[in-house]
Design a protein around this motif. Sequence first.
Motif, PDB file in Angstrom:
ATOM      1  N   GLN A  14       0.774  -1.224  -0.007  1.00 48.68           N
ATOM      2  CA  GLN A  14       0.138  -0.041   0.026  1.00 48.68           C
ATOM      3  C   GLN A  14       0.825   1.377   0.102  1.00 48.68           C
ATOM      4  O   GLN A  14       0.546   2.199  -0.680  1.00 48.68           O
ATOM      5  N   ILE A  67      -3.777  17.278  -8.193  1.00 53.80           N
ATOM      6  CA  ILE A  67      -3.647  15.708  -7.725  1.00 53.80           C
ATOM      7  C   ILE A  67      -2.689  15.265  -7.141  1.00 53.80           C
ATOM      8  O   ILE A  67      -2.754  14.534  -6.096  1.00 53.80           O
ATOM      9  N   VAL A  70      -3.822  16.104  -3.407  1.00 54.96           N
ATOM     10  CA  VAL A  70      -4.757  15.314  -2.900  1.00 54.96           C
ATOM     11  C   VAL A  70      -4.232  13.811  -2.843  1.00 54.96           C
ATOM     12  O   VAL A  70      -4.448  12.845  -1.780  1.00 54.96           O
ATOM     13  N   PRO A  74      -2.647  11.244   2.173  1.00 56.97           N
ATOM     14  CA  PRO A  74      -2.444  10.101   2.367  1.00 56.97           C
ATOM     15  C   PRO A  74      -1.295   9.498   3.012  1.00 56.97           C
ATOM     16  O   PRO A  74      -1.105   8.992   4.095  1.00 56.97           O
ATOM     17  N   PHE A 411      -8.334  -4.130   1.824  1.00 54.56           N
ATOM     18  CA  PHE A 411      -9.450  -3.528   1.485  1.00 54.56           C
ATOM     19  C   PHE A 411      -9.273  -1.989   1.009  1.00 54.56           C
ATOM     20  O   PHE A 411      -9.663  -1.589   0.024  1.00 54.56           O
ATOM     21  N   THR A 412      -8.378  -1.409   1.877  1.00 56.37           N
ATOM     22  CA  THR A 412      -8.114   0.114   1.698  1.00 56.37           C
ATOM     23  C   THR A 412      -7.228   0.300   0.667  1.00 56.37           C
ATOM     24  O   THR A 412      -7.349   1.373  -0.321  1.00 56.37           O
ATOM     25  N   GLY A 415      -9.415   0.412  -2.466  1.00 61.30           N
ATOM     26  CA  GLY A 415     -10.083   1.637  -2.464  1.00 61.30           C
ATOM     27  C   GLY A 415      -9.245   2.781  -2.879  1.00 61.30           C
ATOM     28  O   GLY A 415      -9.625   3.205  -3.977  1.00 61.30           O
ATOM     29  N   PHE A 416      -8.084   2.788  -2.723  1.00 59.14           N
ATOM     30  CA  PHE A 416      -6.981   3.555  -3.317  1.00 59.14           C
ATOM     31  C   PHE A 416      -6.868   3.277  -4.424  1.00 59.14           C
ATOM     32  O   PHE A 416      -6.843   4.250  -5.421  1.00 59.14           O
ATOM     33  N   LEU A 419      -9.911   4.652  -6.767  1.00 55.65           N
ATOM     34  CA  LEU A 419      -9.807   6.143  -6.617  1.00 55.65           C
ATOM     35  C   LEU A 419      -8.695   6.756  -7.458  1.00 55.65           C
ATOM     36  O   LEU A 419      -8.869   7.739  -8.160  1.00 55.65           O
ATOM     37  N   TYR A 420      -7.564   6.200  -7.540  1.00 59.06           N
ATOM     38  CA  TYR A 420      -6.363   6.653  -8.145  1.00 59.06           C
ATOM     39  C   TYR A 420      -6.737   6.475  -9.619  1.00 59.06           C
ATOM     40  O   TYR A 420      -6.195   7.082 -10.540  1.00 59.06           O
ATOM     41  N   LEU A 423      -8.723   9.273 -10.839  1.00 57.07           N
ATOM     42  CA  LEU A 423      -7.990  10.469 -10.769  1.00 57.07           C
ATOM     43  C   LEU A 423      -6.921  10.402 -12.045  1.00 57.07           C
ATOM     44  O   LEU A 423      -6.927  11.531 -12.542  1.00 57.07           O
ATOM     45  N   LEU A 426      -9.095  11.162 -15.060  1.00 51.81           N
ATOM     46  CA  LEU A 426      -9.273  12.529 -14.993  1.00 51.81           C
ATOM     47  C   LEU A 426      -8.147  13.513 -15.438  1.00 51.81           C
ATOM     48  O   LEU A 426      -8.287  14.445 -16.307  1.00 51.81           O
TER      49      LEU A 426
ATOM     50  N   TYR B  81      -7.647   3.230  11.974  1.00 56.43           N
ATOM     51  CA  TYR B  81      -7.127   3.027  10.806  1.00 56.43           C
ATOM     52  C   TYR B  81      -8.429   3.480   9.519  1.00 56.43           C
ATOM     53  O   TYR B  81      -8.388   3.949   8.699  1.00 56.43           O
ATOM     54  N   MET B  85      -9.086   6.320   6.704  1.00 61.45           N
ATOM     55  CA  MET B  85      -9.127   5.944   5.175  1.00 61.45           C
ATOM     56  C   MET B  85     -10.241   6.691   4.683  1.00 61.45           C
ATOM     57  O   MET B  85      -9.964   7.406   3.681  1.00 61.45           O
ATOM     58  N   LEU B  88      -9.539  10.175   4.356  1.00 58.85           N
ATOM     59  CA  LEU B  88      -8.594  10.693   3.145  1.00 58.85           C
ATOM     60  C   LEU B  88      -9.361  10.724   1.971  1.00 58.85           C
ATOM     61  O   LEU B  88      -9.230  11.470   1.106  1.00 58.85           O
ATOM     62  N   TRP B  89      -9.962   9.631   1.874  1.00 56.23           N
ATOM     63  CA  TRP B  89     -10.898   9.235   0.299  1.00 56.23           C
ATOM     64  C   TRP B  89     -11.847  10.513   0.091  1.00 56.23           C
ATOM     65  O   TRP B  89     -11.846  11.027  -1.052  1.00 56.23           O
ATOM     66  N   LEU B  91     -11.438  13.486   1.524  1.00 60.40           N
ATOM     67  CA  LEU B  91     -10.549  14.641   1.344  1.00 60.40           C
ATOM     68  C   LEU B  91     -10.305  14.710  -0.314  1.00 60.40           C
ATOM     69  O   LEU B  91      -9.871  15.981  -0.946  1.00 60.40           O
ATOM     70  N   ILE B  92      -9.762  13.607  -0.897  1.00 60.03           N
ATOM     71  CA  ILE B  92      -9.187  13.511  -2.352  1.00 60.03           C
ATOM     72  C   ILE B  92     -10.535  13.916  -3.021  1.00 60.03           C
ATOM     73  O   ILE B  92     -10.285  14.648  -4.038  1.00 60.03           O
ATOM     74  N   PHE B 100     -11.697  20.474 -10.213  1.00 57.57           N
ATOM     75  CA  PHE B 100     -11.738  20.048 -11.626  1.00 57.57           C
ATOM     76  C   PHE B 100     -13.264  20.781 -11.907  1.00 57.57           C
ATOM     77  O   PHE B 100     -13.598  20.579 -13.233  1.00 57.57           O
TER      78      PHE B 100
END
Lengths: 446, 348
Positions: A14, A67, A70, A74, A411-412, A415-416, A419-420, A423, A426, B81, B85, B88-89, B91-92, B100
């Motif tokens: 991660q 980008i 943001v 993390p 899991f996270t 998620g990242f 989301l990435y 991004l 975009l 934790y 997270m 964070l998501w 905030l992103i 944008f």
Amino acid sequence: MSSAADALFWHRFQFGFTVTYHYLFPQLTMGLALLIVVFKRAALRGDDRAGDAARFWGRIFGINFAIGVVTGIPLEFQFGTNWSRFSQFAGGVIGTTLAMEGVFAFFLESTFLGLFLFGEKRLGPRGHFAAALALFFGSWLSGYFIIASNAFMQYPVGYAVGANGRLELSSFWSFLFNPWALWEYAHNMSASVVTAAFAVAGVGAYWTLSGEHRETAAINLKVGVIAGLVASVLQIFPTGDAQGKLLAQAQPATLAAMEGAFKSEPRAPIAIIGQPDVEHHRLENPIYVPAILSFLAYGHFSAPVRGLDDIPRDEWPDNIELLYYAYHVMVGLGSLFVALLAIAAFLLWRTSLTRTRWALWALMLAVPFPYIATTAGWLTAELGRQPWLVHGLMRTSAGTSPLVSAGDTLFTTLGFSGLYLVLGILFLFLVGREIARGPRAQGGHE
Amino acid sequence: MIALWYANIAAMLAVYVVLDGFDFGAGIVHLFVARTDAERRQVLAAIGPVWDGNEVWLIAAGGTLFFAFPGAYAAAFSGFYLPLMLVLWLLILRGTSIEFRSHLANPLWRPFWDAVFALASLFLAVVLGAALGNVLRGVGLDGTGSFSTPLFSNLRPGQRPGVLDWYTLGVGVFTAASLAAHGLGYLRWKTSGAVQQRCARAAAALWTLVAILFVVGTVATARVRPELFSSIAARPWSWPFVLIAVSGLVAAPIAHRRGAELAAFLGSAAFLAGTLAATAAGLYPVLLPSAIDPGFSVDAEASATGEHGLAVGVVWWTSAIVLAIAYFAYLFRSLRGKVAEPEAREGY
């Protein structure tokens, strides 16, 4: 795999993933900040094309910076969320530079970014140039604090072990001006200029090949090629060379693994190519140049170089193959950059670059490669530091958060990733749109 | 020295809540107070050049906590934790939506990002408020220095509570309402025309809600963590914070009624900053209380780094904060005056 080993893997994965992804953006931001200053300076002297180029790259900078911000937040959290034992152990030292980045660099950058992006009319030419300069200064300062934090993990100095077993600062100045940090910073920042220079030259090449915006394209090519050539030479000498010599002294296992050197020997050869076979302690199908490794590491050809066989197995980097290939990808690409940019600079000097289609194609298609080289370089630095989290003081396996499980982290990570991905799409969409709209488009936003 | 760093971090967090609070609030209310695209751009123009700098106070406070109290940073961040997270998501998503949104003049693109901006701001306000609730209520620290908290358990603050229970959710709702009111104050002060009028109308009703929630929240906190109030009572130096908070709470709605826009905004700033400062004063020297046994709480002394680092830190931290204040003063000064609708065409 035990659950602790499983969790360790996902914590490493991660952090590796989020930091690598994040750094795709600042590496352009920092180099571009310098080139924007160059364009703005030319514009102040009355070059309108440079003014157009500065505005265009300012818009790219804005998208890229957003980008970068943001995806950077993390990382500041992950030291605590994923690496709590490391944070507890080393936070008193490396927290110093991370906090300094926040209070010295981020405030400066965030204040002047808005003024730079939207305040050209309000600030006037000189004020706007000053805002660009402040942005450059802030982003390069931010880079230094991060490098100083990393340098401590590579080569800890200026610390003491406190009564509670945790690291604390004993000398602020030797920590801040860690010799490792100075060279690592120089190497990293010239790499950032290489990335930005290829982006600038590549867009110039694209416009020239499409027969659009010829004048702005020409100044993009000129600034990109010259800045890129200077930075890519600095990348090899003195910055890369000095880092190699530091490695030879402070992290001999890392150097040996990077070079695939298993046996200790004087007049150690360097392998140009070859595949490490870690199980049998040898390099397969190597092409060697004799004595060069000794010379590069110690400055004379007969110097003995320590091989992995003379280093305890539990101090070997844990992924020698990836480390070896990452390092060779970095060096190989770095050499190709010098060659390509030297040819382009020659054509530029002969004023025939804008008519040499194959060179323009090469410059345009080269844009992604500095990103690959930089990523490979950071993989080399970070895989090379293994098995240590703080070299010689804390092993990576001892640094994770004890109560955050592999499942939570997987899991996270998913998620990242999702989301990435969004991004990234975009980013490509918005930047592609700006390039298509060209340098004279009105305003960043419709 | 340790008390000084405790105060520095509390102050940075208070500044964070006051500054980023108004752009969170603007995000929560913007769908209601700004109806047309031009009005939404007016809202974004009012916060666009400053929101990023405001958020830096959170990053800087986190970094300072990491450096000064690594033990507390490590325990709190790993213990929370999953909720972190989530933060964070959000905030992103929130940062992306602000930056944008105006790039494309497409009838689907902009409303989409507007909704992302509103929802991310609202959820973040609730989650960050709930985080404050967790710090007040205490967490499952059991003497090992680490803890892990489920997102929710039986929704009751007991010895093994979840991150969300009736109390922390309540603090979250109170936070969201307060920040929305704060955001209305900011927008009323910085905008003109229809947006300004809608903010003025909404502010009166929202402040009544904030006052009710504040009283309910105070009573609930007295039940969940009575020591907070006995500590404040025993520390006369913390009384001015209480006074600032209460006078802000009284002054903001009165100023709104009289149309004193800047005074109303400063009133809500005083309310937020005073409440946080009083809370920190009551918690000191604890950074993260244990819900299991007060002896297991993470306190400033035990989690602080060494003397040399803290002493040198005073020098660089002070110089950097002075510079930061200068940047902010310069930025707000160069953005002074109201954002009118047409001017919103430039930039955001």
